[in-house]
Design an enzyme around this catalytic site. Structure first.
Site, PDB file in Angstrom:
ATOM      1  N   HIS A  60       0.842  -1.195   0.000  1.00  0.00           N
ATOM      2  CA  HIS A  60       0.000   0.000   0.000  1.00  0.00           C
ATOM      3  C   HIS A  60       0.874   1.240   0.000  1.00  0.00           C
ATOM      4  CE1 HIS A  60       0.899  -0.503   4.250  1.00  0.00           C
ATOM      5  NE2 HIS A  60       0.267   0.600   4.584  1.00  0.00           N
ATOM      6  N   HIS A  62       1.176   3.906   2.034  1.00  0.00           N
ATOM      7  CA  HIS A  62       1.706   4.639   3.185  1.00  0.00           C
ATOM      8  C   HIS A  62       3.237   4.629   3.079  1.00  0.00           C
ATOM      9  CE1 HIS A  62      -2.135   4.093   5.842  1.00  0.00           C
ATOM     10  NE2 HIS A  62      -2.159   5.226   5.170  1.00  0.00           N
ATOM     11  N   ASP A  64       5.793   4.288   4.983  1.00  0.00           N
ATOM     12  CA  ASP A  64       6.686   3.292   5.582  1.00  0.00           C
ATOM     13  C   ASP A  64       6.699   1.980   4.800  1.00  0.00           C
ATOM     14  OD1 ASP A  64       4.037   3.098   6.478  1.00  0.00           O
ATOM     15  OD2 ASP A  64       4.587   2.069   8.329  1.00  0.00           O
ATOM     16  N   HIS A  65       5.939   1.940   3.708  1.00  0.00           N
ATOM     17  CA  HIS A  65       5.931   0.736   2.857  1.00  0.00           C
ATOM     18  C   HIS A  65       6.391   1.018   1.424  1.00  0.00           C
ATOM     19  CE1 HIS A  65       3.751  -1.905   5.761  1.00  0.00           C
ATOM     20  NE2 HIS A  65       3.530  -0.705   6.277  1.00  0.00           N
ATOM     21  N   HIS A 140      -7.248  -2.040   5.667  1.00  0.00           N
ATOM     22  CA  HIS A 140      -6.431  -0.983   6.261  1.00  0.00           C
ATOM     23  C   HIS A 140      -7.069   0.369   5.929  1.00  0.00           C
ATOM     24  CE1 HIS A 140      -2.977   0.529   8.268  1.00  0.00           C
ATOM     25  NE2 HIS A 140      -2.337   0.971   7.213  1.00  0.00           N
ATOM     26  N   ASP A 210      -0.303  -3.918   6.023  1.00  0.00           N
ATOM     27  CA  ASP A 210      -0.947  -3.652   7.298  1.00  0.00           C
ATOM     28  C   ASP A 210      -2.422  -4.040   7.207  1.00  0.00           C
ATOM     29  OD1 ASP A 210       1.496  -2.378   7.479  1.00  0.00           O
ATOM     30  OD2 ASP A 210       0.711  -0.438   7.931  1.00  0.00           O
TER      31      ASP A 210
END
Lengths: 301, 301
Positions: A60, A62, A64-65, A140, A210
């Site tokens: 996804h 976000h 941090d990914h 998520h 997530d």
């Protein structure tokens, strides 16, 4: 199957922890899963050869990914990569990366192929003669997929003593591995089962981060060998997990148990916890075989 | 004035070297200059308080100078920042960052103000009562600016012995610092020069990376105290410098000499060189006071 954890922490890169990224080596593939900021440095630190990465799977959008992807693509270019690179990611990432390449006037000299994901149902997104990759729709805050990596059943193995006893010509070995009956030099039928053994049982790995607690994934990951399931929080902080659509260690263990997974790996820890063993303790109350992801460690299955 | 080098290497982040980013502390400001991938981790490593950064200056949109920005902006949000953040950058970066925030549905909870740069002439882009910041148009493969940070002349300093001798009331001290003559308690004129000393000489710092050898910057950086000038290559590789629009150590020294800079700091080294002292040796043949940037070191002026 070999899984190297490049980063397994949530939210932000820090001095000693990295956001999500993993390398799955399976049937001669080196798959990169998620690509938080700093992933290219962690690939170097873990001595993963850049050129072996031909497929990148992004769960996804976000940061941090995925914030490390544009830098990795750019570095591949600077290193004069020639091999195609396939990126499987939610729709939108192609637009971001393309805009960044345009603004920096730095187009790749290799072929960069985006496979934009939009489906809310599990779909087969990669397949060759040895491996299949399916999406696992997750729950998520934004559109998110996990990924199920499945080895295909391999060829049968020759029982060499039995084969030599029959005197079957070596030209037929390939047919035997493929499961066919053959004839020996005298024209007698040799039943496949009498000279071969079953192939190794194909293995599977499910990456699920997530996500909120989400039983809808169970049919897709049923009987998986290894389940990586996020556990951002401990049960005592369940009230934080729900609104942010994350899971607790207990919830991850419940999913692993219901899916009849053989091994559960926990990760995507919130930085609020100093003692990660608490995650293992919590999950182990429900599911027996729990392992903790840690940046820089490798699991072999 | 205090300059902390977070990263001073070209092209890509590596295990032990970081792409361009610096922190300039000047007159109570903490200015971040460029923001390659991993900058937020280097800020932590160098114990720079995130909340003190209110102004970020981006020279150009090649990845090694800006790929860390979106992550830093995102981390500021996760840390519940409230203070405004100003970003001075070439036109286009706002579009990229905005698109990434939209796709991740992660808008900042603080005010994010982009100052989009498009001019090919030097312009004043920041000013308060103590500091001015000007762009320095550079000659690179894409639109690029250096930045000139100039302290304004401060107030005059009281010569306390002389002041006390005159018996001037404390209420006039402020006027004296501002350069005015005042009256003592008996109505006698006290000449400013007789009781004050000149202010500290204002200091200046010029950041010039990335650029080909470019004499056009000389009038802007004339007499600068500290010049950071890229030297991606040594003179023996000048044939690589020209087409990529980078400079050699010798060329950087020539610019420093012609600008009558007091100190030259070299950086943005190509990873092809193991011995960075060669840069210092080469530049020192032309300009006396040469220093080498190194990740994690601080210069005080």
């Amino acid at each position: 199957m070999k899984l190297t954890i490049l980063g397994c922490h949530s939210a932000t890169p820090r001095t000693n922890t990295n956001p999500t990224s993993q390398v799955l080596e399976i049937k001669n593939h080196t798959f990169l899963i998620d690509c938080g900021e700093g992933t290219q440095v962690e690939l170097r630190r873990n001595k993963v050869k850049f050129v072996r990465i031909k497929h990148i799977f992004i769960s996804h959008l976000h940061g941090d990914h995925c914030f490390g992807l544009v830098g990795l693509i750019s570095t591949f270019k600077l290193l004069t990569r020639e091999a195609d690179l396939h990126v499987y990611a939610p729709k939108g990432l192609k637009e971001v990366i393309t805009l960044q390449m345009k603004l920096s006037d730095s187009w790749t000299n290799y072929k960069l192929i985006f496979h934009e994901l939009t489906s809310d149902s599990s779909e087969l997104i990669f397949e060759d003669d040895k491996v299949e990759v399916y999406t696992i729709p997750l729950d998520h805050r934004i559109y998110t997929n996990g990924f199920l990596f499945k080895e295909k059943e391999g060829e049968r193995k020759l029982d060499m003593n039995a084969v030599l006893n029959t005197g079957v010509d070596v030209a037929y070995y390939r047919k035997l591995k493929q499961g066919f009956d053959v004839e020996d030099n005298n024209g007698n039928l040799v039943k496949n089962e009498s000279v071969t053994k079953p192939p190794n049982k194909p293995k599977s790995y499910a990456f699920c981060s997530d996500t909120a607690y989400n039983e809808a994934m169970l049919p897709i990951i049923k009987d998986v060998d290894v389940l990586y399931h996020e556990s951002t929080f401990l049960e005592k902080n369940e009230k934080l997990a729900a609104p942010t659509k994350h899971s607790t260690a207990k919830q991850a263990a419940s999913i692993a148990k219901q899916a009849k997974a053989k091994t559960l790996i926990l990760g995507h820890y919130s930085t609020r916890y100093d003692d990660l063993n608490l995650f293992k303790e919590e999950a182990s109350e429900i599911f027996e075989n729990v392992k903790l992801a840690k940046d820089g460690i490798t699991f072999e299955f």
